[in-house]
Enzyme design. Structure first.
Site, PDB file in Angstrom:
ATOM      1  N   LYS A  68      20.033 -73.634  -4.153  1.00  0.00           N
ATOM      2  CA  LYS A  68      19.868 -72.190  -3.933  1.00  0.00           C
ATOM      3  C   LYS A  68      21.100 -71.385  -4.336  1.00  0.00           C
ATOM      4  O   LYS A  68      21.000 -70.216  -4.655  1.00  0.00           O
ATOM      5  CB  LYS A  68      19.508 -71.904  -2.469  1.00  0.00           C
ATOM      6  CG  LYS A  68      20.687 -71.901  -1.488  1.00  0.00           C
ATOM      7  CD  LYS A  68      20.258 -71.215  -0.173  1.00  0.00           C
ATOM      8  CE  LYS A  68      21.375 -71.076   0.832  1.00  0.00           C
ATOM      9  NZ  LYS A  68      21.844 -72.316   1.447  1.00  0.00           N
ATOM     10  N   HIS A 196      25.092 -77.927   9.239  1.00  0.00           N
ATOM     11  CA  HIS A 196      25.784 -77.029   8.303  1.00  0.00           C
ATOM     12  C   HIS A 196      26.718 -76.172   9.142  1.00  0.00           C
ATOM     13  O   HIS A 196      26.281 -75.522  10.079  1.00  0.00           O
ATOM     14  CB  HIS A 196      24.787 -76.165   7.528  1.00  0.00           C
ATOM     15  CG  HIS A 196      25.384 -75.520   6.307  1.00  0.00           C
ATOM     16  ND1 HIS A 196      26.510 -74.729   6.365  1.00  0.00           N
ATOM     17  CD2 HIS A 196      25.027 -75.578   4.996  1.00  0.00           C
ATOM     18  CE1 HIS A 196      26.806 -74.317   5.130  1.00  0.00           C
ATOM     19  NE2 HIS A 196      25.937 -74.816   4.289  1.00  0.00           N
ATOM     20  N   GLU A 273      26.015 -81.325   1.288  1.00  0.00           N
ATOM     21  CA  GLU A 273      25.198 -80.389   0.500  1.00  0.00           C
ATOM     22  C   GLU A 273      26.040 -79.213   0.002  1.00  0.00           C
ATOM     23  O   GLU A 273      25.769 -78.053   0.344  1.00  0.00           O
ATOM     24  CB  GLU A 273      24.049 -79.854   1.368  1.00  0.00           C
ATOM     25  CG  GLU A 273      23.116 -80.916   1.913  1.00  0.00           C
ATOM     26  CD  GLU A 273      22.275 -80.407   3.085  1.00  0.00           C
ATOM     27  OE1 GLU A 273      22.507 -79.273   3.563  1.00  0.00           O
ATOM     28  OE2 GLU A 273      21.394 -81.148   3.527  1.00  0.00           O
TER      29      GLU A 273
HETATM   30  C1  LIG Z   1      22.986 -72.808   1.669  1.00  0.00           C
HETATM   31  C2  LIG Z   1      22.973 -74.212   2.132  1.00  0.00           C
HETATM   32  C3  LIG Z   1      23.932 -75.125   1.648  1.00  0.00           C
HETATM   33  C4  LIG Z   1      25.061 -74.735   0.730  1.00  0.00           C
HETATM   34  O1  LIG Z   1      26.071 -74.097   1.436  1.00  0.00           O
HETATM   35  P1  LIG Z   1      27.488 -73.747   0.756  1.00  0.00           P
HETATM   36  O2  LIG Z   1      28.195 -73.030   1.840  1.00  0.00           O
HETATM   37  O3  LIG Z   1      27.211 -72.927  -0.441  1.00  0.00           O
HETATM   38  O4  LIG Z   1      28.142 -75.028   0.427  1.00  0.00           O
HETATM   39  C5  LIG Z   1      23.824 -76.437   2.060  1.00  0.00           C
HETATM   40  N1  LIG Z   1      22.854 -76.842   2.899  1.00  0.00           N
HETATM   41  C6  LIG Z   1      21.919 -75.995   3.380  1.00  0.00           C
HETATM   42  C7  LIG Z   1      20.863 -76.517   4.281  1.00  0.00           C
HETATM   43  C8  LIG Z   1      21.969 -74.650   3.032  1.00  0.00           C
HETATM   44  O5  LIG Z   1      21.051 -73.815   3.538  1.00  0.00           O
END
Ligand SMILES: *Cc1c(COP(=O)(O)O)cnc(C)c1O
Length: 456
Positions: A68, A196, A273
């Site tokens: 994304k 996250h 991620e």
């Molecule tokens: C947006 C998102 C990420 C990426 O986050 P960054 O801060 O750009 O590294 C990873 N995992 C999930 C589930 C997300 O929604």
């Protein structure tokens, strides 16, 4: 795995040229015409450099790039060649990644709240790893994707992150036992835990707390008879050098926590991620000044330099690339293309996008010289959460993106692809001489910081 090197859509940098030279060249070409549209230069070599930096700093953690953040095909293709996994949140993202030959076991469907039709799509296309954080989701999985390998997403204390996510996603620790019991009753397979810490993490301690919490949930799962062998530490890593906390500072805190709670001999596979980390610094956006207003302060003495304020209007704004200001809480400041003279007078300026909305403001207050319509402004670190969410509101088109990569970088990508594995840590490797990313070492590197006297 597929055996063909996918074709990338980019131009090679001639030897000795950097992405910044391409910025210069495009500016010069465009300045010969009246068009002067905004454009991007994306250095795919910078994505490779980030990957090497990742493997060096987090040798135990396999990255699953969060699509994304920037779903440009060239970026996703580069990462696919490098052998990363992918975090997909929707059918379209799964389709994009699979169209590049990525095996389903390199995809995690990391959206805890999925539409049933999209869950069925994942099931039909072999995508098994997926996150959940509620009982209702478990019931949907039991009905539509009962061979899923489930990952329980837990909430984190993301109060210090720039973009909070745990207000929307993640089960509180006290709800986890109930969820795991319910999964057991439904005959589902829970294989691990994810979290996250919030995007734009400013406190590495959040990772440590979340890793410790994940350990507790692992223990609960194992007590209930699940074979817990996947830890997913999510995203939140910085993508540029202008952040409070550097990537290496964060990883220096994460690694000991991983070794403490999930030592190598636990056999737990660790993934992450990252989104922003991989793409932010690869993109440089160049915009042109399309209009200008000079505001004179009648009250100020005539010969005072600060009696005038300048308003610059440029050809990309918050409905386009700068949507990151609204959605990603970004602060964007330009660097000048034309180097100012040492004694050049600086004025208090604001910078506005091209649409007819008063909200369309890029910079409220900064110091810039007196420039003209047709001059250029450069914004670095524009790869994350920019093009991915931009619109063409009011008829303003998205800037073209020129993808470039040096030949040594491309050869290195091919080598990694041919080996089909993540590269070993690159200590002492001299085969990779990639030019510094856009603008580094450039003589035109003059960031327009806000005037300290005028910060509100
Ligand atoms: C947006 C998102 C990420 C990426 O986050 P960054 O801060 O750009 O590294 C990873 N995992 C999930 C589930 C997300 O929604």
């Amino acid at each position: 795995m597929n055996t063909e090197v996918p074709t990338l859509e980019f131009s090679f940098l001639e030897e000795g040229f950097s992405a910044w030279d391409i910025v210069e060249q495009k500016i010069n070409e465009s300045s010969l015409t009246d068009d002067r549209d905004a454009f991007y230069v994306c250095d795919l070599g910078d994505v490779l450099k980030k990957h090497l930096r990742w493997t060096r700093a987090l040798p135990r953690v396999t990255p699953f790039y969060a699509v994304k953040c920037n779903d440009s095909r060239a970026v996703v293709m580069t990462l696919a060649s490098l052998g990363t996994g992918f975090d997909c949140a929707s059918k379209t993202e799964i389709q994009l990644v699979q169209s590049l030959g990525v095996h389903p076991n390199r995809i995690i469907y990391a959206n805890p709240c999925k539409q049933v039709s999209q869950m069925k799509y994942a099931s039909a296309h072999g995508v098994e790893m997926m996150t959940f954080d509620s009982e209702v989701e478990l019931m949907k999985v039991a009905r539509y994707h009962d061979n899923a390998k489930l990952v329980l997403r837990i909430a984190t204390d993301d109060s210090k992150a720039v973009c909070r996510l745990s207000v929307k996603f993640g089960a509180p620790i006290k709800a986890c036992r109930g969820l795991l019991e319910r999964a057991k009753e439904l005959g589902l397979d829970v294989v691990g835990v994810s979290f996250h810490v919030g995007s734009g993490c400013t406190d590495a301690g959040t990772f440590v707390k979340a890793i410790a919490d994940a350990r507790c949930v692992f223990d609960m799962g194992e007590e209930l008879g699940f074979q817990m062998d996947l830890l997913d530490i999510g995203g939140g890593f910085p993508g540029s050098e202008d952040t409070e906390l550097s990537f290496e500072e964060i990883t220096a805190t994460i690694n000991p926590a991983l070794d403490k709670y999930f030592p190598v001999d636990s056999g737990v596979r660790i993934i992450a991620e990252p989104g922003r980390f991989y793409v932010a610094s690869a993109y440089t956006l160049v915009v042109n000044i399309i209009a200008k207003k000079v505001i004179i302060d009648e009250e100020a003495p005539i010969d005072e330099e600060d009696n005038k304020t300048l308003m610059y209007y440029v050809n990309d704004g918050v409905y386009g690339s700068f949507n990151c200001i609204l959605y990603d809480h970004a602060h964007c400041y330009p660097v000048l293309h034309k180097k100012p003279k040492p004694d050049e007078t600086m004025y208090s300026c604001s910078i506005w996008g091209p649409t007819c909305d008063g909200l369309d403001r890029i910079v409220e207050q900064c110091c810039l010289p007196d420039m003209q319509v047709g001059d250029w402004l450069v914004f670095k670190n524009m790869g994350a959460y920019t093009v991915a969410a931009s619109s063409t509101f009011n008829g303003f088109q998205r800037p073209d993106i020129h993808y470039v990569m040096s030949r040594p970088a491309w050869q290195y990508v091919q080598q990694i692809f041919a080996q089909g594995v993540l590269p070993p840590p690159l200590e002492g490797s001299s085969q990779l001489e990639i030019p510094a990313c856009c603008g580094r070492g450039s003589t035109f590197d003059m960031p327009a910081k806000p005037c300290p006297a005028n910060i509100v």
